[in-house]
Write a protein that holds these residues in place. Structure first.
Motif, PDB file in Angstrom:
ATOM      1  N   HIS A 230      -2.096   0.373 -16.948  1.00  0.00           N
ATOM      2  CA  HIS A 230      -0.997   0.530 -15.995  1.00  0.00           C
ATOM      3  C   HIS A 230       0.108  -0.397 -16.313  1.00  0.00           C
ATOM      4  CE1 HIS A 230      -3.709   2.835 -13.696  1.00  0.00           C
ATOM      5  NE2 HIS A 230      -4.849   2.141 -14.047  1.00  0.00           N
ATOM      6  N   GLY A 231       1.403  -0.030 -16.098  1.00  0.00           N
ATOM      7  CA  GLY A 231       2.594  -0.720 -16.394  1.00  0.00           C
ATOM      8  C   GLY A 231       3.670  -0.035 -16.791  1.00  0.00           C
TER       9      GLY A 231
ATOM     10  N   ALA B 199      -1.144  -7.255  -4.405  1.00  0.00           N
ATOM     11  CA  ALA B 199      -1.407  -6.177  -5.068  1.00  0.00           C
ATOM     12  C   ALA B 199      -0.432  -5.089  -4.492  1.00  0.00           C
ATOM     13  CB  ALA B 199      -2.788  -5.482  -5.014  1.00  0.00           C
ATOM     14  N   LEU B 200       0.330  -4.184  -5.444  1.00  0.00           N
ATOM     15  CA  LEU B 200       1.287  -3.350  -5.010  1.00  0.00           C
ATOM     16  C   LEU B 200       0.337  -2.226  -4.345  1.00  0.00           C
ATOM     17  CD1 LEU B 200       4.064  -2.038  -4.724  1.00  0.00           C
ATOM     18  CD2 LEU B 200       3.535  -0.934  -7.060  1.00  0.00           C
TER      19      LEU B 200
ATOM     20  N   LEU C  51       1.476   6.536  -2.794  1.00  0.00           N
ATOM     21  CA  LEU C  51       0.383   5.381  -2.875  1.00  0.00           C
ATOM     22  C   LEU C  51      -0.317   5.294  -4.051  1.00  0.00           C
ATOM     23  CD1 LEU C  51      -1.325   6.305   0.876  1.00  0.00           C
ATOM     24  CD2 LEU C  51       0.587   4.653   0.157  1.00  0.00           C
ATOM     25  N   LEU C  52      -0.716   4.233  -4.203  1.00  0.00           N
ATOM     26  CA  LEU C  52      -1.472   4.037  -5.607  1.00  0.00           C
ATOM     27  C   LEU C  52      -2.997   4.568  -5.050  1.00  0.00           C
ATOM     28  CD1 LEU C  52       0.923   2.674  -6.735  1.00  0.00           C
ATOM     29  CD2 LEU C  52      -0.647   1.104  -7.623  1.00  0.00           C
ATOM     30  N   SER C  53      -3.897   4.531  -5.794  1.00  0.00           N
ATOM     31  CA  SER C  53      -5.266   4.871  -5.557  1.00  0.00           C
ATOM     32  C   SER C  53      -5.975   3.427  -5.493  1.00  0.00           C
ATOM     33  CB  SER C  53      -6.208   5.904  -6.397  1.00  0.00           C
ATOM     34  OG  SER C  53      -6.327   5.334  -7.562  1.00  0.00           O
TER      35      SER C  53
ATOM     36  N   GLU D 128      -6.670   2.707  -9.079  1.00  0.00           N
ATOM     37  CA  GLU D 128      -5.505   2.340  -9.964  1.00  0.00           C
ATOM     38  C   GLU D 128      -5.215   0.621  -9.551  1.00  0.00           C
ATOM     39  OE1 GLU D 128      -3.093   6.245 -10.284  1.00  0.00           O
ATOM     40  OE2 GLU D 128      -2.856   5.171  -8.466  1.00  0.00           O
ATOM     41  N   ILE D 129      -5.376   0.478  -8.218  1.00  0.00           N
ATOM     42  CA  ILE D 129      -5.219  -0.945  -7.886  1.00  0.00           C
ATOM     43  C   ILE D 129      -6.285  -1.852  -8.625  1.00  0.00           C
ATOM     44  CG2 ILE D 129      -5.086  -2.656  -5.931  1.00  0.00           C
ATOM     45  CD1 ILE D 129      -4.199  -0.233  -4.251  1.00  0.00           C
ATOM     46  N   GLY D 130      -7.407  -1.509  -8.437  1.00  0.00           N
ATOM     47  CA  GLY D 130      -8.444  -2.540  -9.243  1.00  0.00           C
ATOM     48  C   GLY D 130      -8.269  -2.428 -10.707  1.00  0.00           C
TER      49      GLY D 130
END
Length: 333
Positions: free
Chosen positions: A14-15, A285-286, A302-304, A307-309
């Motif tokens: 991610h990024g 966290a975003l 929205l991120l899931s 994805e955040i983890g």
């Protein structure tokens, strides 16, 4: 016979990677190479560069692909060389020469033409472009020798600066920096400048030096990326919210963050805003994007939770790896 390419075990990445795209590769070819080097599962870019162009190409991985569309609207800046006196079929060095004319241009004429093409202008998109007509890309018509009618598009040239003017040499050319709005075709601009000067022209070189707030100084080449370890490659990635610099930040406590992440609106003392980046307070966290209307925070993208983890785990792994490298260097000093 070439040996088959080894299969790569993909992983969530991610990024945003700011790539200095090399000449000769399409944007998608450059993306696939970077994706392979990072072993990323999901990737996309924020708008194409022609194979003959180099420079700033933001690549989005994982959760960042959800926001890549926003960057398509970003203003751009290019450094280009316009070869005078020679017109080509594609308006760049890749095409066939279709006409040649003598060049008789004074610096005063050049200055007047620069002024003419500064500000709001109309451009007819080139036939050799990815724009679609009746579901078919214009370049497909062009390759078949068919020219179709194209409506002019309105764009803005914020600044047009001549860096060098070689108008009395065997190969007359002008080198320029162009600051422009989205959707500007620099090939068309170069060709139109040539027509205004009465001699015709095509682009012999093109480099994107800025897109939005991203500049060439922040970019990395494929060669440099290839020479790195996996941890170093991951460390080159900007966080996902690098794509949201103009968004107003809003931070939610854990309870409201969980509800927002499930798609629920939240109420709070926020002024109306069209573009909001929403964060969880702890750990920071975003969560996604939203807009605020009448004190309501309304989710947009929205991120899931996964994805955040994964993003947090990736950042932790990079920090740990860099810490180990620094400790090793300190011991060897």
């Amino acid at each position: 016979m070439n040996a088959p390419r080894a299969r790569v075990a993909r992983r969530p990445v991610h990024g945003v990677l700011l790539l200095d795209k090399p000449i000769g590769l399409s944007s998608n070819q450059a993306l696939q190479k970077a994706k392979w080097l990072l072993r990323a599962e999901k990737a996309g870019h924020t708008g194409t560069l022609d194979p003959l162009a180099t420079g700033v190409l933001p690549l989005c991985f994982g959760a960042a692909t959800k926001f890549s569309q926003m960057h398509l609207d970003a203003d751009k800046a290019y450094e280009t060389v316009v070869r005078l006196g020679v017109k080509t079929s594609t308006a760049d060095a890749e095409g066939e020469v279709i006409s040649e004319r003598p060049v008789s241009v004074t610096l005063a004429q050049l200055d007047a033409v620069v002024q003419q093409f500064t500000g709001p202008i109309a451009q007819v998109p080139p036939m050799h472009s990815a724009l679609k007509k009746d579901g078919k890309a214009l370049y497909e018509y062009a390759r078949a020798g068919i020219e179709v009618e194209r409506a002019a598009r309105h764009v803005t040239i914020y600044a047009l600066k001549v860096l060098e003017a070689r108008v009395d040499t065997a190969q007359p050319a002008i080198k320029m920096v162009v600051d422009c709005s989205k959707g500007t075709y620099i090939r068309t601009l170069g060709e139109d400048i040539g027509e205004a000067l009465g001699c015709g022209a095509h682009l012999s070189a093109l480099r994107r030096v800025r897109t939005g707030g991203f500049t060439e100084a922040q970019c990395i080449t494929l060669e440099a990326l290839e020479a790195m370890s996996e941890a170093q490659r991951l460390a080159c990635l900007l966080p996902v919210d690098a794509l949201l610099p103009e968004h107003v930040p809003v931070t939610l406590d854990s309870e409201n963050a969980a509800r927002f992440l499930s798609g629920m609106r939240r109420r709070g003392p926020w002024p109306d805003a069209d573009h909001v980046a929403v964060y969880a307070a702890s750990p920071r966290a975003l969560l996604g994007t939203a807009h605020v209307q009448g004190g309501e925070l309304i989710p947009v993208r929205l991120l899931s939770p996964q994805e955040i983890g994964e993003s947090q785990a990736q950042q932790g792994a990079v920090e740990q790896s860099l810490k180990q490298v620094n400790e090793t260097l300190a011991l060897g000093a």
